[in-house]
Scaffold this active site. Structure first.
Site, PDB file in Angstrom:
ATOM      1  N   LYS A   1      -6.797  -1.573   9.518  1.00 37.61           N
ATOM      2  CA  LYS A   1      -8.042  -1.860  10.269  1.00 37.61           C
ATOM      3  C   LYS A   1      -7.776  -2.425  11.652  1.00 37.61           C
ATOM      4  CE  LYS A   1      -7.016  -4.944   7.226  1.00 37.61           C
ATOM      5  NZ  LYS A   1      -6.664  -4.826   5.824  1.00 37.61           N
TER       6      LYS A   1
ATOM      7  N   GLY B   1      -1.109  -9.635  -3.831  1.00 33.35           N
ATOM      8  CA  GLY B   1      -1.026  -8.561  -2.825  1.00 33.35           C
ATOM      9  C   GLY B   1      -2.340  -8.296  -2.117  1.00 33.35           C
TER      10      GLY B   1
ATOM     11  N   ILE C   1     -13.154   1.110  -1.966  1.00 30.14           N
ATOM     12  CA  ILE C   1     -14.569   1.539  -1.973  1.00 30.14           C
ATOM     13  C   ILE C   1     -14.780   2.633  -0.936  1.00 30.14           C
ATOM     14  CG2 ILE C   1     -16.962   0.803  -1.627  1.00 30.14           C
ATOM     15  CD1 ILE C   1     -16.036  -2.072  -2.071  1.00 30.14           C
TER      16      ILE C   1
ATOM     17  N   GLU D   1     -10.305   5.799   5.609  1.00 33.08           N
ATOM     18  CA  GLU D   1     -11.177   5.309   4.533  1.00 33.08           C
ATOM     19  C   GLU D   1     -10.743   3.932   4.013  1.00 33.08           C
ATOM     20  OE1 GLU D   1     -14.183   6.769   2.928  1.00 33.08           O
ATOM     21  OE2 GLU D   1     -14.013   4.615   2.635  1.00 33.08           O
TER      22      GLU D   1
ATOM     23  N   VAL E   1       0.832  -1.208   0.000  1.00 27.09           N
ATOM     24  CA  VAL E   1       0.000   0.000   0.000  1.00 27.09           C
ATOM     25  C   VAL E   1       0.869   1.261   0.000  1.00 27.09           C
ATOM     26  CG1 VAL E   1      -1.896   1.217   1.152  1.00 27.09           C
ATOM     27  CG2 VAL E   1      -1.835  -1.269   1.194  1.00 27.09           C
TER      28      VAL E   1
ATOM     29  N   LYS F   1     -13.463  -5.187  10.279  1.00 34.53           N
ATOM     30  CA  LYS F   1     -14.079  -4.193   9.393  1.00 34.53           C
ATOM     31  C   LYS F   1     -15.548  -3.963   9.764  1.00 34.53           C
ATOM     32  CE  LYS F   1     -10.901  -5.123   5.565  1.00 34.53           C
ATOM     33  NZ  LYS F   1     -10.655  -6.007   4.418  1.00 34.53           N
TER      34      LYS F   1
ATOM     35  N   VAL G   1      -6.666  19.801  -4.612  1.00 34.71           N
ATOM     36  CA  VAL G   1      -6.251  20.259  -3.279  1.00 34.71           C
ATOM     37  C   VAL G   1      -5.976  21.766  -3.278  1.00 34.71           C
ATOM     38  CG1 VAL G   1      -4.584  19.886  -1.402  1.00 34.71           C
ATOM     39  CG2 VAL G   1      -5.137  18.028  -2.927  1.00 34.71           C
TER      40      VAL G   1
ATOM     41  N   GLY H   1      -5.886  -4.707  -2.728  1.00 30.10           N
ATOM     42  CA  GLY H   1      -4.955  -4.482  -3.842  1.00 30.10           C
ATOM     43  C   GLY H   1      -4.280  -3.134  -3.693  1.00 30.10           C
TER      44      GLY H   1
HETATM   45  N1  HSE Z   1      -6.460  -8.744   3.252  1.00 26.87           N
HETATM   46  C1  HSE Z   1      -7.471  -7.772   3.022  1.00 26.87           C
HETATM   47  C2  HSE Z   1      -8.497  -8.353   2.078  1.00 26.87           C
HETATM   48  C3  HSE Z   1      -6.842  -6.535   2.458  1.00 26.87           C
HETATM   49  O1  HSE Z   1      -8.227  -9.383   1.470  1.00 26.87           O
HETATM   50  O2  HSE Z   1      -9.577  -7.799   1.947  1.00 26.87           O
HETATM   51  C4  HSE Z   1      -7.760  -5.356   2.379  1.00 26.87           C
HETATM   52  O3  HSE Z   1      -8.205  -4.971   3.648  1.00 26.87           O
END
Ligand code: HSE
Length: 407
Positions: A100, A182, A131, A124, A12, A200, A31, A297
């Site tokens: 998270k 990833g 999303i 976010e 990320v 989440k 911005v 991703g």
């Molecule tokens: N490992 C998490 C997933 C990454 O597969 O959704 C995104 O939070």
């Protein structure tokens, strides 16, 4: 020019740097000034990457740099992320994170710290990857009482379930693919055992009701016990199997759960496949709304992080209010939840008497090639009633059926 720092140059973190570079002009326009990545914290060196000139190994190089206004935390895990984020806020820097685990564990404290200092703590990307769902819950759905949030919130498990269902692929092979792409957490157990999705839904539920839902209190099952036979039964019934994370309000109580569910083709999440996530929200005045897109991703997640960076830079000196207090939200008892169940049981259809004695009317299902057992779908009953009835039959396994989004 706004200067930022990135903590962690993994999937990320490198995505954040890439997005800021790829969309430099359009982002600057939105911005009203340029955003420059001044420093990147990582324990590693990247000698073949131009980022190397910005790499620092000591968090204090960022904390003590008064030019840096915003810190992006994308290291993952609670520590040392929590310590670093607190230090950044104490030093007067806003923080954006995709983490998270950090948000689920310490969200209200970090929000309060940011508010006291007229800074922002934004997250976010912590739910739903690319999303937009946190900002809509905080800023767009404020006219509504939230009745139901049901989502496919983990890209890795959705990718695995989709491949297993459509291609009959082997679990281990598909998990490896998800890791290579990833999507997966560093420890894939967090994905496949449902912990990631559970954190989440804890975050979304806390935001929906403004008080804290501890993820440890949410009943959670992963997908590691789902077998190819389950998919065959599901197909015969016209269902698919999805890992759902759900919370809903009923008779004044909030219930939450993360578990594999069977859903039918008219369910709004039926066609959410591969790494995509889908989040269904029902509000008492809005009705239904769906959020759908890339749930994991590099670039989708980075897109969400950078949207927070933009917000932080635009709101420098002002706290964008997020209502999430430390007060605990007491969840309703899972045993009282009402739903239907799909059950696999040893024996043959000749053995139905025992089943009917315990479950009442059921719809039976058999699959060619699966011998010595059959399946049935119960009528609606509480989890407690189900557990009692299941003790009296030679049950192989059960999967819940989700219809709450239609009620
Ligand atoms: N490992 C998490 C997933 C990454 O597969 O959704 C995104 O939070």
């Amino acid at each position: 020019m706004a200067k930022i720092a990135v903590l962690g140059y993994g999937t990320v973190g490198s995505g954040v740097v890439e997005v800021l570079s790829t969309n430099h002009d359009s982002i600057s326009k939105r911005v009203g000034q340029e955003i420059e990545v001044k420093s990147v914290l990582d324990i590693r060196d990247f000698p073949d990457d131009p980022i190397q000139e910005k790499i620092v190994h000591n968090i204090d190089d960022i904390i003590n740099d008064s030019e840096i206004d915003v810190v992006v935390e994308v290291m993952g895990g609670v520590e040392p992320a929590f310590t670093f984020v607190k230090k950044a806020l104490e030093a007067g820097k806003s923080v954006c994170t995709s983490n998270k685990a950090l948000v689920a564990a310490h969200g209200p404290q970090l929000l309060a710290m940011a508010k006291e200092r007229k800074l922002n703590f934004m997250f976010e990307a912590s739910v739903g990857g690319g999303i937009p769902i946190i900002r809509p819950l905080n800023q767009s759905l404020t006219a509504d009482e939230i009745i139901n949030i049901t989502g496919i919130l983990n890209g890795t498990t959705n990718y695995i379930l989709t491949k297993m269902s459509n291609e009959g692929s082997d679990y281990e092979v598909v998990l490896k693919e998800a890791q290579d792409l990833g999507y997966a957490e560093r420890n894939p157990e967090a994905d496949v055992e449902g912990f990631d999705a559970c954190r989440k839904i804890a975050i979304l539920t806390s935001l929906a009701y403004g008080s804290t839902v501890h993820f440890e209190e949410i009943y959670t099952e992963g997908i590691s016990n789902i077998t190819t036979q389950d998919f065959k039964y599901a197909q015969k019934l016209g269902y698919v199997v999805k890992l759902l994370a759900t919370s809903y309000k009923k008779d004044g109580k909030v219930y939450a759960m993360t578990a594999p569910f069977m859903i039918e083709s008219s369910h709004p999440l039926y066609n959410v496949n591969d790494v995509l996530n889908g989040i269904y929200v029902n509000g008492n005045v809005l009705g239904n709304v769906m959020f759908f897109g890339a749930g994991a991703g590099k670039l989708p997640t980075a897109s969400a992080v950078v949207s927070d960076v933009v917000d932080c830079v635009k709101h420098k000196g002002t706290n964008v209010m997020t209502v999430w207090s430390n007060k605990e939200l007491e969840l309703g008892n899972t045993e009282d939840e009402v739903r239907s169940f799909f059950v696999r049981v040893k024996g043959s259809l000749d053995d139905l008497t025992k089943i009917k004695e315990n479950f009442g009317n059921v719809k039976t299902v058999t699959v060619d090639g699966i011998e010595g057992e059959f399946g049935f779908v119960t009528e609606e009953m509480t989890e407690k009633e189900f557990a009692e009835a299941a003790k009296n039959i030679p049950m192989i396994s059960r999967i819940r059926i989700d219809k709450t989004v239609f009620s």
